[in-house]
Structures are given as C-alpha cells and as structure tokens.
Design a protein around this motif. Structure first.
Motif, mmCIF file in Angstrom:
data_model
loop_
_atom_site.group_PDB
_atom_site.id
_atom_site.type_symbol
_atom_site.label_atom_id
_atom_site.label_comp_id
_atom_site.label_asym_id
_atom_site.label_seq_id
_atom_site.Cartn_x
_atom_site.Cartn_y
_atom_site.Cartn_z
ATOM 1 N N PRO A 262 -0.232 8.896 -1.394
ATOM 2 C CA PRO A 262 1.057 8.959 -2.097
ATOM 3 C C PRO A 262 1.605 7.572 -2.472
ATOM 4 N N LEU A 263 1.239 6.564 -1.698
ATOM 5 C CA LEU A 263 1.664 5.204 -2.015
ATOM 6 C C LEU A 263 0.855 4.630 -3.177
ATOM 7 N N VAL B 172 -3.880 4.816 -9.380
ATOM 8 C CA VAL B 172 -5.253 4.714 -8.897
ATOM 9 C C VAL B 172 -5.371 5.407 -7.543
ATOM 10 N N THR B 173 -6.598 5.675 -7.166
ATOM 11 C CA THR B 173 -6.884 6.267 -5.863
ATOM 12 C C THR B 173 -7.300 5.163 -4.892
ATOM 13 N N GLY B 174 -7.384 5.514 -3.631
ATOM 14 C CA GLY B 174 -7.854 4.569 -2.630
ATOM 15 C C GLY B 174 -9.269 4.095 -2.922
ATOM 16 N N ALA C 3 -3.359 -3.988 -2.387
ATOM 17 C CA ALA C 3 -3.536 -4.616 -1.071
ATOM 18 C C ALA C 3 -2.248 -4.498 -0.265
ATOM 19 N N GLU C 4 -1.128 -4.692 -0.908
ATOM 20 C CA GLU C 4 0.165 -4.583 -0.223
ATOM 21 C C GLU C 4 0.417 -3.137 0.216
ATOM 22 N N VAL C 5 0.124 -2.196 -0.652
ATOM 23 C CA VAL C 5 0.316 -0.776 -0.330
ATOM 24 C C VAL C 5 -0.610 -0.364 0.812
ATOM 25 N N THR C 6 -1.829 -0.865 0.803
ATOM 26 C CA THR C 6 -2.781 -0.557 1.870
ATOM 27 C C THR C 6 -2.269 -1.077 3.211
ATOM 28 N N ARG C 7 -1.746 -2.293 3.211
ATOM 29 C CA ARG C 7 -1.176 -2.846 4.456
ATOM 30 C C ARG C 7 -0.034 -1.959 4.956
#
Length: 143
Positions: free
Chosen positions: A29-30, A36-38, A110-114
């Motif tokens: 969802p982020l 894009v997807t993960g 990268a920020e969203v993943t963190r």
C-alpha cells in the motif's frame, strides 16, 4: 498469526514465509502511490546501483530466469523507468539503465521500504531488530 497448529507455526519456514508476507502486506500500500510494486522497486534498486548491468547479470543476481527478467524489464521500460542500451563490445547484450524518473522512484521507494520494514520490526527493540537483520544476513550469505 493464524489458526495453524502450534507445531507448524514454530517451524522456521512458516515464520520466514509469514514474516515476508506481512512485510509485503505493509509495503505494497505504501508503494501504490508511487505506481510500482515491490518487485519493480527491487529491480530499480538492482539496476540503479553501481555500474550498468545487463539483463542477464540482473537475472543471475536475483535468481530469476532470463525470460522472467526480460518481462520485468519490459514492464519498467513501458513505464519509462529504465532504458536498454547495447553493451559496448557486445551487440547481443543489453544494459539496463535507469531513467531520471526511474532514479527518482528508486530513491522514493528506498524511503518507503525503510518505513515498511520499521513497521514490521516495530514490536522488537532496536537491538533485537538489528540482531534479526544480522542473523538473516548470515544465513543468506552462507549459500
């Protein structure tokens, strides 16, 4: 967790799988506002680090077959996030390069993943979270 029997939920495979599923549940969802997807962000990260890599090199590093990699890069190219260039000295080889938009999304991703990882690890102390990362890193690198 789930209604699976305790004997199952104690297995490492079950725990790793469900931790990964939980991370995806938190992250996707982020990623959605980014368009894009993960998986696509993983490719942007892969192709955005270091010198240019070929599709074949990327496939080998991620452990996916070449046909799948071509399809994944096609998706990114259709979105204007990467471009393919002929490798110097080898006309058959295609290097994957991020476009400026691809680079912007890689950084935002990268920020969203963190953020998603922090949500997943929230129940742990900072020390336990770091120990988990270190232990998993050792296991993955032991191949």
């Amino acid at each position: 967790m789930s209604s699976a029997p305790l004997a199952v939920t104690q297995r490492l495979g079950y725990l790793l799988k469900h931790a990964q599923l939980r991370l995806a549940e938190l992250a996707e969802p982020l990623y959605a506002p980014l368009g894009v997807t993960g998986r696509q962000l993983a490719l942007l990260t892969l192709f955005g680090e270091g010198p240019a890599q070929s599709q074949q090199d990327g496939a080998a590093r991620l452990g996916v077959d070449r046909t799948t990699m071509v399809a994944l890069v096609d998706e990114l190219e259709a979105k204007g996030l990467v471009r393919r260039e002929v490798a110097p000295g080898d006309r058959r080889k295609r290097l994957v390069m991020l476009t400026p938009e691809g680079e912007r999304l890689r950084e935002a991703g990268a920020e969203v993943t963190r953020k998603a990882e922090a949500l997943l690890l929230e129940p742990l102390s900072a020390e336990d979270a770091e120990r988990l990362r270190a232990a998993l890193h050792q296991v993955v690198r032991a191949e």
